[in-house]
Design an enzyme around this catalytic site. Structure first.
Site, PDB file in Angstrom:
ATOM      1  N   THR A   1      37.539  36.699  39.102  1.00 33.48           N
ATOM      2  CA  THR A   1      37.522  38.250  39.333  1.00 33.48           C
ATOM      3  C   THR A   1      38.248  39.136  38.476  1.00 33.48           C
ATOM      4  O   THR A   1      39.179  38.616  37.877  1.00 33.48           O
ATOM      5  CB  THR A   1      38.008  38.283  41.000  1.00 33.48           C
ATOM      6  OG1 THR A   1      38.339  39.689  41.071  1.00 33.48           O
ATOM      7  CG2 THR A   1      39.350  37.572  40.923  1.00 33.48           C
ATOM      8  N   ASP A   2      37.772  40.369  38.635  1.00 36.50           N
ATOM      9  CA  ASP A   2      38.720  41.445  37.862  1.00 36.50           C
ATOM     10  C   ASP A   2      40.142  41.644  38.533  1.00 36.50           C
ATOM     11  O   ASP A   2      41.044  42.000  37.887  1.00 36.50           O
ATOM     12  CB  ASP A   2      37.969  42.841  37.441  1.00 36.50           C
ATOM     13  CG  ASP A   2      37.581  43.486  38.888  1.00 36.50           C
ATOM     14  OD1 ASP A   2      37.694  42.759  39.911  1.00 36.50           O
ATOM     15  OD2 ASP A   2      37.001  44.678  38.688  1.00 36.50           O
ATOM     16  N   GLU A   3      40.039  41.268  39.665  1.00 41.04           N
ATOM     17  CA  GLU A   3      41.450  41.508  40.426  1.00 41.04           C
ATOM     18  C   GLU A   3      42.797  40.707  39.983  1.00 41.04           C
ATOM     19  O   GLU A   3      43.807  41.319  40.239  1.00 41.04           O
ATOM     20  CB  GLU A   3      41.347  41.058  41.981  1.00 41.04           C
ATOM     21  CG  GLU A   3      40.071  41.738  42.695  1.00 41.04           C
ATOM     22  CD  GLU A   3      39.925  41.841  44.026  1.00 41.04           C
ATOM     23  OE1 GLU A   3      41.025  41.704  44.621  1.00 41.04           O
ATOM     24  OE2 GLU A   3      39.012  42.125  44.545  1.00 41.04           O
TER      25      GLU A   3
ATOM     26  N   LYS B   1      43.574  33.254  42.664  1.00 41.65           N
ATOM     27  CA  LYS B   1      42.680  33.364  41.588  1.00 41.65           C
ATOM     28  C   LYS B   1      43.341  33.229  40.180  1.00 41.65           C
ATOM     29  O   LYS B   1      42.704  32.671  39.499  1.00 41.65           O
ATOM     30  CB  LYS B   1      41.746  34.716  41.578  1.00 41.65           C
ATOM     31  CG  LYS B   1      40.815  34.560  42.954  1.00 41.65           C
ATOM     32  CD  LYS B   1      39.853  33.337  43.107  1.00 41.65           C
ATOM     33  CE  LYS B   1      38.623  33.438  42.006  1.00 41.65           C
ATOM     34  NZ  LYS B   1      37.767  32.142  42.247  1.00 41.65           N
TER      35      LYS B   1
ATOM     36  N   TYR C   1      45.240  36.803  47.438  1.00 45.75           N
ATOM     37  CA  TYR C   1      43.854  36.470  46.914  1.00 45.75           C
ATOM     38  C   TYR C   1      44.058  36.499  45.313  1.00 45.75           C
ATOM     39  O   TYR C   1      43.701  35.524  44.702  1.00 45.75           O
ATOM     40  CB  TYR C   1      42.896  37.218  47.456  1.00 45.75           C
ATOM     41  CG  TYR C   1      41.625  37.156  46.693  1.00 45.75           C
ATOM     42  CD1 TYR C   1      40.908  36.048  46.706  1.00 45.75           C
ATOM     43  CD2 TYR C   1      41.024  38.228  45.866  1.00 45.75           C
ATOM     44  CE1 TYR C   1      39.553  36.111  45.867  1.00 45.75           C
ATOM     45  CE2 TYR C   1      39.838  38.150  45.117  1.00 45.75           C
ATOM     46  CZ  TYR C   1      39.088  37.129  45.295  1.00 45.75           C
ATOM     47  OH  TYR C   1      38.152  36.977  44.377  1.00 45.75           O
TER      48      TYR C   1
END
Ligand code: NAD
Ligand code: TYD
Length: 350
Positions: free
Chosen positions: A131-133, A161, A157
């Site tokens: 993810t970009d997060e 990741k 989260y």
């Protein structure tokens, strides 16, 4: 030939499995633990299709992984399985560490053991879906995230990741495992579990319930239609350079409030309410702790090197999505009531 997909009963995974089998006869072994987010009903159209083998199990179960590798000898692993919801990670981070970090570790180790026995070591691919997060929050005028942006995860989260991305990277650099990583922006589309912003707003609006906007609603996300994420993954799997990471996004930065307005306007057009515009239901609520202000993806590497382009604009994708939810009220009802578990148990009873 076959590929092993993990998490293929979730939102993106099930879209990926359906798209894959619509375009190829290569078999899929689909390993999914069927947490609350896994729903075999998403794959109902594949019932009786010999190209799809579903296995209920945990990516942390090493013995099961070894068995699946020995039995199916996949040429690729596409790893979606994860705990994926930021709000849940705030309330209970343990499951995120267990699946996203320890589970990815277990999958990497099982893959490495299998790969070490292959004659053609260059033939295997391990594609890690991220993810970009992991890049953290961007200032309003900062350029979009490139693949070299520092990792600054802010939620349990995104931290889990980020940890999994680092493991994947290390397994390539240390052991030579043939890995690829994709970091994608926020997805939306069919089969999206209605705890995430877009499906939640569609479903709540139709039920006449409040549409909760965290804080001022000016947080920015970069939205990509799920089918475009799937096509990017297929492209990276096919021609991506080993050890590389690819950002995936569609240049669709929107504030949360504008997303909710767009959904209300589409519903006003497609399913008008006698009580007036759905915008009347918009309700500002307490902000999420540690809420990232802005994400934006620079996907030029993927476009330049691999020739990938999204097929949908936000306008076409969101219209399709709203229409899908209007046409699948029974799916929504079963997911919301928890009855999807009974439905699945009945359909797939031995
Ligand atoms: P999801 O929560 O809808 O689905 C996750 C799936 O993984 C479920 O089917 C669940 O049953 C399964 N799963 C969970 N724990 C498991 C375990 N221990 N073993 C086996 N299966 C397990 O998630 P999603 O939105 O489809 O996201 C899929 C992947 O894409 C995740 O890795 C996520 O981080 C990443 N991603 C998501 C987005 C997004 O906007 N949704 C954007 C970028 C990247
Ligand atoms: P979400 O769909 O949970 O994705 P993520 O947190 O991974 O980006 O949320 C998207 C944005 O919408 C995020 O800024 C949080 C916000 N949001 C709300 O304002 N209200 C809600 O009820 C939800 C679920 C999210």
């Amino acid at each position: 030939m076959s590929i092993l997909v993990t998490g293929g009963a979730g939102f993106i995974g099930s879209n990926f499995v359906l798209d894959w089998l619509a375009q190829s006869d290569e078999c899929i072994v689909n390993l999914d633990a069927l947490t609350y987010a896994g729903n075999r009903e998403n794959l109902a159209s594949l019932a009786g299709d010999a190209r799809h083998q579903f296995v209920q199990g945990d990516i942390g179960d090493r013995a099961l992984l070894d068995r699946l590798f020995a039995e199916h000898r996949p040429r690729a692993i596409v790893h979606f399985a994860a705990e994926s919801h930021v709000d849940r990670s705030i309330h209970g981070p343990g499951a995120f560490i267990k699946t996203n970090v320890e589970g990815t570790f277990s999958l990497l180790e099982a893959t490495r053991a299998y790969w070490s026995r292959l004659d053609d070591k260059d033939a295997l691919r391990f594609l890690h879906v991220s993810t970009d997060e992991v890049y953290g929050s961007l200032a309003p005028d900062a350029p979009a995230f490139t693949e070299t942006h520092p990792y600054e995860p802010n939620s349990p989260y995104s931290a889990s990741k980020a940890a999994s991305d680092h493991l994947v990277r290390a397994w390539h650099h240390t052991y030579g495992l043939p890995v690829l990583t994709t970091n994608c922006s926020n997805n939306y589309g069919p089969y999206h579990f209605p705890e995430k912003l877009i499906p939640l707003v569609i479903v709540n609006a139709l039920a006449g319930k409040p549409l909760p906007i965290y804080g001022d609603g000016q947080q920015v996300r970069d939205w990509l239609f799920v089918g475009d994420h799937c096509s990017a993954i297929r492209r990276v799997l096919e021609v991506g350079r080993l050890g590389e990471t690819y950002n995936v996004g569609g240049w669709n930065e929107k504030t949360n409030l504008s997303i909710v307005h767009t959904i209300c306007e589409l519903l006003d057009e497609l399913r008008p309410s006698p009580e007036g515009s759905y915008k009347r239901l918009i309700t500002h609520v307490k902000d999420r702790p540690g809420h990232d202000r802005r994400y934006a993806i620079d996907a030029r590497k993927l476009q330049r090197e691999l020739g990938w382009r999204p097929a949908e604009t936000f306008e076409t994708g969101i219209r399709k999505t709203v229409a899908w939810y209007l046409d699948h009220q029974d799916w929504v009802q079963r997911v919301q009531s928890g009855a999807y578990r009974d439905w699945v148990a009945r359909q797939y009873a031995p």
